[in-house]
Design an enzyme around this catalytic site. Structure first.
Site, PDB file in Angstrom:
ATOM      1  N   HIS A 241       0.910  -1.197   0.315  1.00 53.41           N
ATOM      2  CA  HIS A 241      -0.354  -0.249   0.386  1.00 53.41           C
ATOM      3  C   HIS A 241       1.176   1.532  -0.026  1.00 53.41           C
ATOM      4  O   HIS A 241       0.251   1.797  -0.670  1.00 53.41           O
ATOM      5  CB  HIS A 241      -1.146  -0.248   1.052  1.00 53.41           C
ATOM      6  CG  HIS A 241      -1.435  -0.214   1.216  1.00 53.41           C
ATOM      7  ND1 HIS A 241      -1.888  -1.743  -0.032  1.00 53.41           N
ATOM      8  CD2 HIS A 241      -2.296  -1.627   2.155  1.00 53.41           C
ATOM      9  CE1 HIS A 241      -3.234  -2.417   0.664  1.00 53.41           C
ATOM     10  NE2 HIS A 241      -2.648  -2.756   2.066  1.00 53.41           N
ATOM     11  N   LEU A 385      -3.466  22.438   2.572  1.00 55.60           N
ATOM     12  CA  LEU A 385      -2.587  22.965   2.322  1.00 55.60           C
ATOM     13  C   LEU A 385      -1.968  24.083   3.361  1.00 55.60           C
ATOM     14  O   LEU A 385      -2.504  25.053   3.549  1.00 55.60           O
ATOM     15  CB  LEU A 385      -2.261  23.570   1.099  1.00 55.60           C
ATOM     16  CG  LEU A 385      -0.735  25.125   0.585  1.00 55.60           C
ATOM     17  CD1 LEU A 385       0.372  24.012   0.666  1.00 55.60           C
ATOM     18  CD2 LEU A 385      -0.687  25.657  -0.597  1.00 55.60           C
TER      19      LEU A 385
HETATM   20  C1  BG6 Z   1      -5.250  -4.454   3.945  1.00 53.33           C
HETATM   21  C2  BG6 Z   1      -4.249  -5.137   5.408  1.00 53.33           C
HETATM   22  O1  BG6 Z   1      -4.861  -4.915   3.278  1.00 53.33           O
HETATM   23  O2  BG6 Z   1      -5.594  -3.435   4.535  1.00 53.33           O
HETATM   24  C3  BG6 Z   1      -4.916  -4.760   6.589  1.00 53.33           C
HETATM   25  O3  BG6 Z   1      -3.784  -6.200   5.632  1.00 53.33           O
HETATM   26  C4  BG6 Z   1      -5.702  -3.349   6.882  1.00 53.33           C
HETATM   27  O4  BG6 Z   1      -4.462  -5.376   7.656  1.00 53.33           O
HETATM   28  C5  BG6 Z   1      -6.373  -3.128   5.994  1.00 53.33           C
HETATM   29  O5  BG6 Z   1      -6.297  -3.549   7.970  1.00 53.33           O
HETATM   30  C6  BG6 Z   1      -6.542  -1.428   6.009  1.00 53.33           C
HETATM   31  O6  BG6 Z   1      -7.755  -1.616   4.573  1.00 53.33           O
HETATM   32  P1  BG6 Z   1      -8.693   0.673   4.693  1.00 53.33           P
HETATM   33  O7  BG6 Z   1      -9.497  -0.035   3.440  1.00 53.33           O
HETATM   34  O8  BG6 Z   1      -9.144  -0.421   5.888  1.00 53.33           O
HETATM   35  O9  BG6 Z   1      -7.523   1.256   4.837  1.00 53.33           O
END
Ligand code: BG6
Length: 489
Positions: A241, A385
């Site tokens: 992510h 900002l």
């Molecule tokens: C997932 C992780 O990819 O993303 C999780 O495996 C995490 O641990 C989740 O809680 C978070 O996703 P979001 O969209 O709820 O921020």
């Protein structure tokens, strides 16, 4: 998801030509004109369940966001009628043949397109892909597979998985999903940067002091400890992510908005980074904490987690991109579970104004006078900002204020969930927001040496109380690069 047979390229005898790996791309174009009334969803798993039971299960979480003038319960009913279930083993070609038979009954004489969504552990990916491609792939439309992370645990296992998948599928059939790429504000990053003159010229080491990518959750791994312990926060959040956001943020201008052009630029950024070093990482693990009469459990209190686990539930890291645009600019990442708040944001701290005439107004803390751009991905999406402004009045006193784009105030339309966007993209054959295999390799090479070292040395993470702001080590790491975390100041 089906199309009418007469829209297909015809073989010489007039029958739809057989779909080969070479021509399925042409067919994905056809799918854009498809007839979405012929659309079914099949659940497939080992548990025994009837269609009615599946529908009941789905109905419990189904929500309706259609135009309020339409009848929601009717629409939901209509949707549920399209849901079916087939119980089978993951490695049984025979069971997949039964599924194929059921699918054909629904498709009739139409051309079918099939999208398999694998929300399963990676150790059974290959079994399922093998069976699905041999026994249940479409004979006259496209077949695509969405795979959820984790795509392996390190460079080697990820490469092995990719090799395995490619025995049965070509790269264009594989949609590796990273749902953060489907979040509205992450999608907006390129718009912000490339369609506004005021940002792009500043987007480099010349004006940017540091960039921070922050992810925090105010709950622990409750219920997922068993899975999580084998992966840890670096694999769960940072390697995918946060790194994906970083690549989008830092890439050069792509020659177009086409998927391949964007992914080419992202991969260049990842390849310009050097693997993460142990001295540039801080790890933490949450421990039990009592607050307001409530006791919150520590990570190792979870029965599915070994008592002596050293798996990090928090990590902070400093990364660098060795190219002309970003040389020397720290990209700091911070990700943690069981912290004081739930938030995902990008913070861009700009350099000091050279020869600032108003220097005197900020005392010795000049860092407070620099501009900061905050892109709050969630919750409560916003872009603001931080600027310096004169406090109205006869004197000359300055204040930090926000130029604020608050989505809830500006847009009345509800923001779609990341998965909605990504599922639709996969159906339409739009690959821009999915991860290509070379991106994945590059991402793993940045983290694999560190992950191996951590596991070999069993380095103990710093403990932090559930609900706190995380380990103090994160501040020292930032201070090493003259950075102050924007979310804490
Ligand atoms: C997932 C992780 O990819 O993303 C999780 O495996 C995490 O641990 C989740 O809680 C978070 O996703 P979001 O969209 O709820 O921020």
């Amino acid at each position: 998801n089906t199309v009418k047979p007469d829209t297909l390229p015809k073989a010489e005898n007039g029958a739809p030509s057989e779909i080969t790996l070479d021509n399925f791309e042409d067919l994905s174009a056809i799918s854009k004109n498809d007839d979405s009334t012929h659309f079914t969803i099949f659940g497939y798993a080992r548990s025994k369940m009837t269609d009615a039971e599946l529908r009941h299960m789905v109905s419990k979480t189904l929500t309706c966001r259609i135009d309020k003038r339409e009848n929601c319960s009717e629409k939901m009913e209509e949707f549920l009628k399209r849901c079916f279930y087939h119980s089978g083993q993951y490695d049984s070609e025979e069971n997949f043949m039964e599924l194929d038979k059921k699918l054909k009954q629904h498709e009739g004489s139409r051309v079918s397109n099939r999208l398999f969504y694998l929300s399963i552990p990676p150790n059974i990916f290959l079994d399922v892909v093998k069976c699905a491609s041999k026994s249940a792939s479409s004979m006259n439309g496209w077949t695509r597979v969405i795979v959820e992370k984790p795509f392996g645990r390190d460079s080697e296992s990820s490469a092995a998985l990719t090799r395995g998948l490619k025995q049965y599928l070509v790269e264009d059939q594989i949609f590796r999903i990273d749902h953060y790429l489907g979040k509205e504000l992450v999608e907006n990053l390129s718009v912000l940067r490339f369609s506004n003159l005021v940002f792009e010229p500043l987007w480099s080491r010349q004006y940017i002091r540091n960039v921070q990518l922050i992810f925090s959750e105010d709950f622990g791994t409750e219920g997922r400890g068993g899975y999580f312990d084998g992966y840890g926060i670096i694999r769960d959040i940072m390697q995918n992510h946060l790194l994906q956001i970083l690549a989008l943020f830092a890439m050069e201008t792509p020659i177009s908005l086409e998927a391949e052009d964007i992914r080419n630029e992202k991969v260049k950024v990842l390849r310009s980074m050097k693997p993460l070093q142990l001295e540039d990482v801080v790890m933490g693990q949450y421990k039990s904490h009592t607050k307001g009469g409530m006791t919150y459990p520590g990570y190792t209190d979870d029965k599915t987690v070994p008592k002596d686990s050293v798996t990090p539930t928090f990590a902070a890291a400093a990364l660098f991109i060795n190219n002309a645009r970003w040389d020397g600019v720290p990209f700091l990442m911070k990700a943690g579970k069981a912290l004081h708040t739930k938030r995902a944001e990008i913070r861009v701290q700009f350099r000091h104004v050279p020869g600032n005439l108003y220097k005197g107004s900020f005392g010795t803390d000049l860092d407070r006078a620099t501009n900061e751009l905050v892109i709050r991905v969630q919750p409560d999406e916003a872009i603001y900002l931080k600027i310096n402004n004169k406090i109205p009045g006869l004197g000359m006193r300055l204040d930090r204020s926000n130029l604020n784009l608050h989505y809830a105030a500006r847009y009345s339309k509800e923001i779609p969930d990341a998965y909605e966007r990504l599922l639709l993209d996969a159906i339409e054959g739009e690959r821009r927001l999915f991860i290509r295999s070379d991106e994945l390799d590059a991402a793993w090479s940045l983290f694999t040496p560190l992950l191996k070292e951590l596991e070999e040395k069993r380095i103990a993470p710093e403990l932090y109380p559930y609900g706190s702001r995380g380990p103090v080590g994160a501040h020292y790491l930032a201070a090493k690069y003259n950075v102050r975390w924007g979310d804490l100041s």
